[in-house]
Structure formats: structure tokens, C-alpha cells
Design an enzyme around this catalytic site. Sequence first.
Site, PDB file in Angstrom:
ATOM      1  CD  GLU B  53      17.197   4.945  14.397  1.00 56.20           C
ATOM      2  OE1 GLU B  53      17.076   4.532  12.797  1.00 56.20           O
ATOM      3  OE2 GLU B  53      16.025   4.964  15.081  1.00 56.20           O
ATOM      4  CB  CYS B  81      10.567   3.740  15.526  1.00 59.69           C
ATOM      5  SG  CYS B  81      10.853   2.493  14.123  1.00 59.69           S
TER       6      CYS B  81
END
Lengths: 154, 154
Positions: B53, B81
Site C-alpha cells: 500500500e 496493517c
Amino acid sequence: MIEFMREAIALAVKKMRQGQGGPFGAVIVQHGEVIGRGYNRVTSTNDPTAHAEIVAIREACSRLDDFRLTGCDIYINCEPCPMCLAAIYWADIARIYYAADRQDAADHGFADAEIYLEISRNPEERRIQAVQLLRAEALAAFREWQMKTDKIDY
Amino acid sequence: MIEFMREAIALAVKKMRQGQGGPFGAVIVQHGEVIGRGYNRVTSTNDPTAHAEIVAIREACSRLDDFRLTGCDIYINCEPCPMCLAAIYWADIARIYYAADRQDAADHGFADAEIYLEISRNPEERRIQAVQLLRAEALAAFREWQMKTDKIDY
């Protein structure tokens, strides 16, 4: 310890005055020696992840040629936002020293405290919606990872 | 939507097989067009922040020359996360599509779920200790930021 924190604060002030980004600085120390420095450069580099801690972690890891900073400490002029706190966990940093806290940051216009609240919420209660798709297809990749014999765990 | 998720999963698998890092891929979409891609390269680049990401956000921001991805969606083969979720907030991404979830990641050896727990704890109860120092000196920098007339808010 005081000297490293003063360095983090001085870096924050200097780079803010130069227009690099928000007033944030970080210093990473191993065995009493600085091995990484970072300052906020979000707006000057158009990178929303370029917080002081992320920049300092990347620099220190590059210097050590390791994706873990086990045994290192980080000195930050402000309590880390959740992005940076999680990065500190991933990097296996030993201890955090900080000066201002998340409420101080909020009082001066930064979103850290709000993002802490969002992350602590259940996904369905967050401002940014998350939609689950194709879980079964993704699990196949995870199983392949688990069976992979030459993987490097992190 | 399905096609973008399939692309994120395929990227995860391909780069895992090449030994770049863990089995994670991300794709950022604006107006139906992919403007950023990322895959996990933590172990191959010695950068603990190089999650799919983060890499995709940096690429998309660089492409748009903007530190905000307002109106863009992110497709990830696994729930982000906390580092990546917070980065998604900082980047002002509109919506998250994910496939596997944090428990699936934990079941396959990743620390995401544990880091979510740690971040939701009060600082004094966390595994990594945080010590506050020199708050007053740091606040002076924040006050200077607040008074700065040419600052770019983010």
C-alpha cells in the site's frame, strides 16, 4: 538522551523554516550513535508517507542494510502517528522517546489523534469504508507463501 | 471492481514468487484507471515500510504530483496493517477494497493483528516503551508552525 531529542527538535524547526513540510523531526540511535535522521517532507515531495519517522527508519535501514533496527532507539519531537508507530513495530525498534504528544499535535492542526480514534474503531464504523471481495482467491496466495521454502520472514 | 482486485492478487503472487517480499499487492484506481501499483518489497530492499500500500500510494502521488489521492480507491489483497491504514487516511483515499483479512494474515505468520492490538492499547501498556522528554521545547516549534503564514496544510 537529552542531546538526541534536542537534535530531533532542531531538525523539525530547521526543515519547517525551509518549507519542507510540517514541524517534525526524528533521529535513530544505535549504541549511542545517530544512524538515521528524518524530517517531514510530505508537502515538498508530494508523499503523504514522508513523515519524519518513516524517512529516518528508511535511512537507518539503508545504512545497516537490514530491515530490522533491533536494539535501536528513536527520538521524535512528537508522539508518532499510527502510521509511524506501526512502522516502529515493523522495524523492531527498542524504545521511543518523544516530546510533544498527540493532543499537542491536534491542538496545532494535525490529524494524528483523529486517526488513532479511527484505527481503534471496528472497520464498519470508520469514516473510510472497507469492502471485502474475493477472499478465497487471496487465501491461495497466502497458502503458497506458507509453503514457500526459501522465504525470508519479517 | 473484481478486475482491480484480481490485479492486486496477481501482483502479490508474482512478486512473492520472484522473492521480492511477502505476498501482498495493491492497486490504486482513479476514475476507473490504475494510477499506482505496489507490492511488498520489505526484505528485498531492506525497507520495513515498503508494504504494498505504501509503495502504491507513493507511486500514485508521484504520478498525480499531489500528496492527496482524494476520490481514489485502493484495492489490496489483504486488509491493511495499521501503518498502511493510517497512510490511507493521510492520503485521503476514498474507499478500501480488500480480500483476505487481518486474521488470515495472522494465521499465515504476519504481525498485523498483533500491531492493531498494540496500537489500541494505552502507551504505558505497550510492548515498546515510550518515554516523554522536553515537551516544552517541542511546543515552541508547534507554535511557530501555527504562526507561519506560508505553510501548506496537509
